[in-house]
Design a protein around this motif. Structure first.
Motif, PDB file in Angstrom:
ATOM      1  N   UNK A 148       0.844  -1.181   0.000  1.00  0.00           N
ATOM      2  CA  UNK A 148       0.000   0.000   0.000  1.00  0.00           C
ATOM      3  C   UNK A 148       0.887   1.242   0.000  1.00  0.00           C
ATOM      4  N   UNK A 149       0.369   2.322  -0.559  1.00  0.00           N
ATOM      5  CA  UNK A 149       1.118   3.576  -0.539  1.00  0.00           C
ATOM      6  C   UNK A 149       1.392   3.969   0.909  1.00  0.00           C
ATOM      7  N   UNK A 150       2.640   4.338   1.189  1.00  0.00           N
ATOM      8  CA  UNK A 150       3.043   4.697   2.545  1.00  0.00           C
ATOM      9  C   UNK A 150       3.771   3.584   3.267  1.00  0.00           C
ATOM     10  N   UNK A 151       3.640   2.336   2.788  1.00  0.00           N
ATOM     11  CA  UNK A 151       4.395   1.234   3.391  1.00  0.00           C
ATOM     12  C   UNK A 151       5.892   1.494   3.252  1.00  0.00           C
ATOM     13  N   UNK A 152       6.650   0.983   4.214  1.00  0.00           N
ATOM     14  CA  UNK A 152       8.110   1.052   4.119  1.00  0.00           C
ATOM     15  C   UNK A 152       8.644  -0.351   3.876  1.00  0.00           C
ATOM     16  N   UNK A 153       9.534  -0.449   2.905  1.00  0.00           N
ATOM     17  CA  UNK A 153       9.993  -1.761   2.464  1.00  0.00           C
ATOM     18  C   UNK A 153      11.514  -1.807   2.372  1.00  0.00           C
ATOM     19  N   UNK A 154      12.043  -3.023   2.448  1.00  0.00           N
ATOM     20  CA  UNK A 154      13.447  -3.287   2.137  1.00  0.00           C
ATOM     21  C   UNK A 154      13.491  -3.967   0.776  1.00  0.00           C
ATOM     22  N   UNK A 155      14.452  -3.583  -0.046  1.00  0.00           N
ATOM     23  CA  UNK A 155      14.590  -4.180  -1.373  1.00  0.00           C
ATOM     24  C   UNK A 155      15.868  -4.998  -1.452  1.00  0.00           C
ATOM     25  N   UNK A 156      15.726  -6.189  -2.039  1.00  0.00           N
ATOM     26  CA  UNK A 156      16.845  -7.104  -2.191  1.00  0.00           C
ATOM     27  C   UNK A 156      17.015  -7.474  -3.661  1.00  0.00           C
ATOM     28  N   UNK A 157      18.252  -7.767  -4.030  1.00  0.00           N
ATOM     29  CA  UNK A 157      18.555  -8.249  -5.377  1.00  0.00           C
ATOM     30  C   UNK A 157      19.166  -9.631  -5.261  1.00  0.00           C
ATOM     31  N   UNK A 158      18.681 -10.552  -6.096  1.00  0.00           N
ATOM     32  CA  UNK A 158      19.215 -11.916  -6.114  1.00  0.00           C
ATOM     33  C   UNK A 158      19.391 -12.337  -7.559  1.00  0.00           C
TER      34      UNK A 158
END
Length: 206
Positions: free
Chosen positions: A136-146
């Motif tokens: 949802x807009x406003x969520x905070x996320x961590x992004x990973x690359x694999x």
């Protein structure tokens, strides 16, 4: 034939020619009036900005990417972006040539209102569209690359990035889903590089 008769005959012929001319002119005027009355009035038109060619997600719009066409005012899409305000805005998702540019399709300065100075809106394609559907807009996320098929551990690229907007999923979402997050310019460059070489995934912060 006397002179009087000749004069009268000439006058009759002149009047006959004159009547024919008047009749022809009247007939032409009647036809023009009928056509004018029966011809539909063109509907009001509005200038609408559309993509001048196919655009990829993340494209920063320039004059060459935008074409302005006349669109029937009653059919103008809701949220159509003003043509003179599109330069420098970012395309949120893939677009076909001729598709209208609306507030759902581009990311402008208004999208970043309320975020810290120096952050930019970065479109990122996430491998798992089902995960994107949970955001949802406003969520905070961590992004990973694999990297696929390497067996190496996923690398953390960005942490606690706020979700700015969530463009609608494409009809064919096998290639994942697009999200837009607020990050620093350096993080945006790193994400763009990583997305070209690896699959990106997210975890949701509490």
């Amino acid at each position: 034939m006397t002179d009087l008769h000749r004069v009268a005959s000439n006058m009759r012929r002149a009047m006959l020619r004159h009547r024919r001319l008047i009749a022809a002119t009247s007939a032409a005027a009647a036809v023009w009036s009928t056509v004018h009355i029966l011809s539909p009035t063109p509907p009001p038109a509005t200038a609408v900005a559309v993509a001048s060619h196919d655009l990829e997600a993340g494209t920063v719009l320039s004059a060459a990417d935008v074409r302005v066409i006349e669109w029937a005012s009653e059919l103008v899409p809701t949220g159509a972006s003003p043509p003179d305000q599109l330069a420098g805005q970012t395309v949120a998702g893939p677009m076909r040539a001729g598709e209208p540019l609306t507030d759902r399709r581009v990311i402008g300065a208004a999208s970043m209102a309320g975020y810290a100075d120096g952050l930019v809106a970065a479109p990122v394609r996430i491998h798992d569209s089902d995960v994107v559907a949970l955001l949802r807009v406003g969520d905070r996320i961590d992004l990973y690359a694999a990297a696929a098929n390497t067996g190496s551990a996923a690398q953390l690229l960005v942490d606690q990035a706020p979700v700015v907007t969530l463009p609608q999923l494409d009809d064919d979402s096998r290639d994942g889903g697009l999200i837009v997050i607020a990050v620093t310019p350096d993080d945006a460059a790193r994400l763009a590089q990583a997305s070209a070489m690896a699959q990106l995934s997210v975890t949701l912060r509490g």
